[in-house]
Design a protein around this motif. Structure first.
Motif, PDB file in Angstrom:
ATOM      1  N   GLY A   1       0.561  -1.324   0.079  1.00  0.00           N
ATOM      2  CA  GLY A   1       0.279  -0.053   0.121  1.00  0.00           C
ATOM      3  C   GLY A   1       0.755   1.192  -0.133  1.00  0.00           C
TER       4      GLY A   1
ATOM      5  N   ASP B   1      -4.344  -7.647 -11.725  1.00  0.00           N
ATOM      6  CA  ASP B   1      -5.131  -7.605 -10.640  1.00  0.00           C
ATOM      7  C   ASP B   1      -4.601  -6.308  -9.586  1.00  0.00           C
ATOM      8  OD1 ASP B   1      -6.932  -9.552 -11.259  1.00  0.00           O
ATOM      9  OD2 ASP B   1      -6.133 -10.811  -9.820  1.00  0.00           O
ATOM     10  N   ALA B   2      -2.976  -6.367  -9.662  1.00  0.00           N
ATOM     11  CA  ALA B   2      -2.437  -5.119  -9.085  1.00  0.00           C
ATOM     12  C   ALA B   2      -2.715  -3.808  -9.657  1.00  0.00           C
ATOM     13  CB  ALA B   2      -0.893  -5.587  -8.817  1.00  0.00           C
TER      14      ALA B   2
ATOM     15  N   SER C   1      -5.438  -2.810 -11.116  1.00  0.00           N
ATOM     16  CA  SER C   1      -6.852  -2.556 -10.909  1.00  0.00           C
ATOM     17  C   SER C   1      -6.929  -2.168  -9.834  1.00  0.00           C
ATOM     18  CB  SER C   1      -7.635  -3.810 -11.188  1.00  0.00           C
ATOM     19  OG  SER C   1      -7.659  -4.349 -12.642  1.00  0.00           O
ATOM     20  N   SER C   2      -6.347  -2.855  -8.741  1.00  0.00           N
ATOM     21  CA  SER C   2      -6.174  -2.274  -7.088  1.00  0.00           C
ATOM     22  C   SER C   2      -5.607  -1.032  -7.145  1.00  0.00           C
ATOM     23  CB  SER C   2      -5.582  -3.419  -6.379  1.00  0.00           C
ATOM     24  OG  SER C   2      -6.085  -4.651  -6.523  1.00  0.00           O
ATOM     25  N   THR C   3      -4.434  -0.688  -7.838  1.00  0.00           N
ATOM     26  CA  THR C   3      -3.683   0.561  -7.746  1.00  0.00           C
ATOM     27  C   THR C   3      -4.730   1.701  -8.342  1.00  0.00           C
ATOM     28  OG1 THR C   3      -1.921  -0.467  -7.766  1.00  0.00           O
ATOM     29  CG2 THR C   3      -1.731   1.673  -8.340  1.00  0.00           C
TER      30      THR C   3
ATOM     31  N   ALA D   1      -7.809   1.931  -8.066  1.00  0.00           N
ATOM     32  CA  ALA D   1      -8.808   2.362  -7.469  1.00  0.00           C
ATOM     33  C   ALA D   1      -8.512   3.041  -6.117  1.00  0.00           C
ATOM     34  CB  ALA D   1      -9.528   0.715  -6.949  1.00  0.00           C
ATOM     35  N   LEU D   2      -7.204   3.319  -5.935  1.00  0.00           N
ATOM     36  CA  LEU D   2      -6.806   3.938  -4.751  1.00  0.00           C
ATOM     37  C   LEU D   2      -6.698   5.534  -5.172  1.00  0.00           C
ATOM     38  CD1 LEU D   2      -3.475   1.988  -3.968  1.00  0.00           C
ATOM     39  CD2 LEU D   2      -6.023   1.969  -2.984  1.00  0.00           C
TER      40      LEU D   2
END
Length: 360
Positions: free
Chosen positions: A294, A352-353, A355-357, A359-360
């Protein structure tokens, strides 16, 4: 300019090396600048002490020797030296700290692309582009260099009638239109005079030829990162195509022809498609680890280390190139069953990483 805590000691060692020299017994690679071997110079290996003795004799002889002009090149000083206080010879400039080539080879602990060059006035490096179409940087610790630089594509006008690039772009033979039919269309090189303490950055794919105008010591690095990864991948595809063309007549008669092409490619280029995947995997794993922690972990982190934003950018470039690699027909012929992580699984993790990034 990098911080060079150990280089003043190296210069002192170079000029004063004697029987008690700490580096005296280290074996170093030395090129004979006066002899052409294909498009390079033949190399021999000698102790550092013997090379310094030669260098002194060469200077005393008016920069001449029956042994020719010898140039210490591609010396892996940091990796090969057993002297503890030379492990940190210099501090990497922050601008070049994203260095995937050396990150990969350090992880394997078998090689690196960090070099020391040291040679007398008149030593030189023939016309070439850097390995894997990497970036390179070079800092003169002492002495001066003259660089002849050609932007990508300009080298094509310098090919001879057989399609080969020249050994020396200043040779009079290039004026022979029968041997070099396109040379009259070539553009003059960008000429750079590099003084002591100055750094030269060479972008991907720029062919160059370099002369030492004085007795010179320099540090040189090759490196790849997210910005030129696509250039490396494009180069590797070209290298494989060149091998396939060269042995195309045996395609139908040679068992495992495609496998042999990969073997030959690695022998000629230093890497093939399988090893390129492992290169991407090692680089990717560290970025995935960083992104998994994170952004808050790195909010107040000092220094130029790998941070969250850099890791996110790197992952985006890895996804682009890994997608292209996985869908390449020649990679699909490789048996990946023994890989510790299947390419499709790695690609899914990277996406996936991303997409997660996002979204931050």
């Amino acid at each position: 300019m990098p911080h060079l805590p150990g280089m003043s000691n190296l210069i002192s060692i170079t000029t004063n090396c004697s029987s008690g020299c700490l580096l005296g017994d280290v074996i170093v690679p030395v090129a004979n600048c006066g002899v052409q071997e294909y498009n390079s110079n033949p190399k021999e290996h000698m102790s550092f002490r013997d090379y310094i003795s030669y260098w002194k004799e060469y200077i005393q002889g008016g920069y001449s020797s029956p042994r020719g002009c010898l140039y210490l090149k591609d010396w892996h000083l940091c990796r090969e030296s057993t002297v503890e206080d030379l492990e940190d010879v210099f501090t990497l400039p922050v601008y070049f700290s994203s260095d995937w080539l050396n990150e990969f080879w350090d992880a394997l602990d078998v090689d690196d692309y960090r070099f020391v060059y040291a040679g007398p006035k008149g030593s030189w490096s023939p016309f070439h582009a850097d390995i894997f179409r990497s970036y390179s940087w070079s800092v003169n610790i002492c002495g001066r260099k003259k660089w002849l630089l050609f932007p990508p594509g300009q080298e094509e006008a310098l090919r001879d009638c057989h399609g080969s690039l020249p050994y020396d772009v200043t040779a009079p033979v290039l004026l022979d239109a029968r041997l070099y039919p396109r040379s009259q269309h070539s553009s003059p090189p960008l000429e750079v005079l590099q003084e002591a303490g100055e750094m030269v950055f060479v972008p991907s794919g720029w062919h160059h030829q370099v002369y030492n105008l004085d007795d010179t010591i320099s540090i040189n690095h090759n490196w790849v990162n997210g910005y030129n990864l696509a250039n490396m991948w494009h180069f590797l595809q070209q290298e494989l195509q060149a091998v396939q063309r060269e042995i195309s007549e045996w395609k139908d008669s040679m068992p495992d022809w495609h496998h042999h092409c990969q073997v030959i490619m690695k022998s000629c280029s230093g890497i093939n498609f399988e090893e390129f995947y492992h290169f991407l995997k090692i680089i990717a794993e560290k970025r995935l680890l960083v992104l998994g922690q994170g952004p808050e972990v790195f909010k107040d982190s000092p220094g130029p280390g790998l941070g969250h934003q850099q890791a996110a950018f790197d992952v985006s470039r890895l996804v682009e190139v890994l997608t292209s690699l996985i869908t390449h027909p020649d990679f699909q012929r490789i048996d990946t069953s023994t890989f510790s992580l299947q390419p499709e699984e790695l690609l899914a993790q990277l996406k996936d990483a991303m997409s997660s990034t996002a979204a931050l």
